[in-house]
Design a protein around this motif. Structure first.
Motif, PDB file in Angstrom:
ATOM      1  N   PRO A 285      -1.463   7.463  -4.437  1.00  0.00           N
ATOM      2  CA  PRO A 285      -2.081   6.583  -5.431  1.00  0.00           C
ATOM      3  C   PRO A 285      -1.212   6.498  -6.692  1.00  0.00           C
ATOM      4  O   PRO A 285      -0.439   7.419  -6.975  1.00  0.00           O
TER       5      PRO A 285
ATOM      6  N   TYR B 294       0.849  -1.191   0.000  1.00  0.00           N
ATOM      7  CA  TYR B 294       0.000   0.000   0.000  1.00  0.00           C
ATOM      8  C   TYR B 294       0.886   1.244   0.000  1.00  0.00           C
ATOM      9  O   TYR B 294       1.869   1.316   0.749  1.00  0.00           O
TER      10      TYR B 294
ATOM     11  N   THR C 155      -9.654  11.088   1.875  1.00  0.00           N
ATOM     12  CA  THR C 155      -8.330  10.531   1.653  1.00  0.00           C
ATOM     13  C   THR C 155      -7.797   9.980   2.978  1.00  0.00           C
ATOM     14  O   THR C 155      -8.089  10.535   4.034  1.00  0.00           O
ATOM     15  N   THR C 156      -7.045   8.883   2.909  1.00  0.00           N
ATOM     16  CA  THR C 156      -6.442   8.296   4.103  1.00  0.00           C
ATOM     17  C   THR C 156      -5.632   9.351   4.864  1.00  0.00           C
ATOM     18  O   THR C 156      -4.886  10.107   4.263  1.00  0.00           O
TER      19      THR C 156
ATOM     20  N   ILE D  44      -6.243   3.697  -5.576  1.00  0.00           N
ATOM     21  CA  ILE D  44      -6.408   3.823  -4.126  1.00  0.00           C
ATOM     22  C   ILE D  44      -5.042   3.773  -3.446  1.00  0.00           C
ATOM     23  O   ILE D  44      -4.833   4.386  -2.400  1.00  0.00           O
TER      24      ILE D  44
ATOM     25  N   SER E 234     -16.280   7.486   3.319  1.00  0.00           N
ATOM     26  CA  SER E 234     -15.444   6.638   2.451  1.00  0.00           C
ATOM     27  C   SER E 234     -14.670   7.444   1.412  1.00  0.00           C
ATOM     28  O   SER E 234     -13.637   6.995   0.927  1.00  0.00           O
ATOM     29  N   HIS E 235     -15.165   8.654   1.082  1.00  0.00           N
ATOM     30  CA  HIS E 235     -14.501   9.447   0.038  1.00  0.00           C
ATOM     31  C   HIS E 235     -13.305  10.229   0.575  1.00  0.00           C
ATOM     32  O   HIS E 235     -12.538  10.793  -0.201  1.00  0.00           O
TER      33      HIS E 235
END
Ligand SMILES: [Ca+2]
Ligand SMILES: [Ca+2]
Ligand SMILES: [Ca+2]
Ligand SMILES: [Ca+2]
Length: 272
Positions: free
Chosen positions: A46, A42, A250-251, A79, A247-248
């Protein structure tokens, strides 16, 4: 130090943080013939190009490599995920050349990510921390492998069979960088296994870290939720009755402000 030097150091650190790439999930032991193995990487950025990285798998028996996969020409997805594994694994973008239960050996073994090339890691290369980006030592009810741990600069070995179901569980990175077992999640966010529940002013706020829905129980009237970045930029404001979809986002880490019954509540929110 001259101000210009400080500026460059600051920019360099920011750049490195934005490029962070980690081993996010390992599924070494899969159901039946064990040919649904995978490793998920990860990146917080992105579509990160993986040129210059190599994934190396190490044996616990001799603390030396048994496979190396050059990641040149691959990248993480929109993602931030990248999956290498057996054919048929959901979202796999680098497929092992043949299906074998030992493409990813069941522990005690290690997975390591280097900024290097496959040519630097011929079979039986001893474990090293040179150019190491990330490493995970894992097992299946095996004792700690001190050779792998010391050789990769790690202190914790994770057990894929911790919940006595290694075949149906993978090891998944949590928000704090530790690993826990859960249902395999190739190419999607890991299960949120360590959950912090905030109880404040009669409200019960969960899940945190959050990946999709944030729940607020105990509201006696509609509350107003506002999410800010840590630097104070307002991201969104919306009325909340019981839950809302984040959910939209950003981390990252945010501040959540809730105004309810004239009381203002602020909590730190971690988006996974
Ligand atoms: Ca497994
Ligand atoms: Ca060993
Ligand atoms: Ca295996
Ligand atoms: Ca995952």
């Amino acid at each position: 130090m001259k101000p210009i030097d400080s500026l460059f150091i600051f920019m360099g650190i920011s750049f490195l943080n934005a490029q962070a790439l980690v081993i996010n999930e390992i599924d070494a032991d899969s159901p039946g013939a064990d040919t649904a193995e995978f490793i998920e990487l990860y990146s917080s950025t992105p579509n990160l190009a993986l040129d210059g990285y190599v994934l190396v798998l190490f044996n616990g028996a001799d603390d030396a490599s048994y496979a190396a996969y050059d990641l040149d020409s691959y990248s993480t997805d929109a993602i931030g995920f990248f999956v290498i594994g057996d054919s048929g694994v959901t979202g796999v973008s680098y497929t092992f050349s043949s299906s074998s239960s030992s493409n990813i050996q069941n522990g005690a073994e290690a997975v390591a990510l280097y900024q290097a090339n496959k040519a630097d890691f011929p079979i039986d290369t001893p474990v090293t921390t040179t150019n190491l980006i990330d490493a995970v030592v894992y097992d299946s009810d095996d004792p700690d492998d001190t050779g792998l741990l010391a050789g990769l600069g790690k202190t914790v070995q994770y057990n894929e069979n911790a919940s006595s179901d290694a075949a149906n569980h993978s090891l998944q990175r949590q928000a704090d960088g530790s690993f826990k077992t859960g249902t395999p999640s190739p190419n999607i966010a890991n299960a949120v296994l360590s959950i912090e529940t905030t109880e404040i002013s009669g409200l019960h706020i969960y899940l945190n870290p959050v990946s999709q829905m944030l729940y607020v129980e105990g509201l006696t009237q509609t509350a107003i939720a506002t999410i800010y970045t840590l630097s104070g930029e307002r991201i969104l404001t919306k009325p909340i009755h019981h839950s809302f979809d984040v959910s939209h986002l950003t981390t990252g880490i945010y501040m959540l402000r809730l105004i309810h019954n004239g009381t203002t509540i602020r909590i730190k929110l971690v988006k996974q």
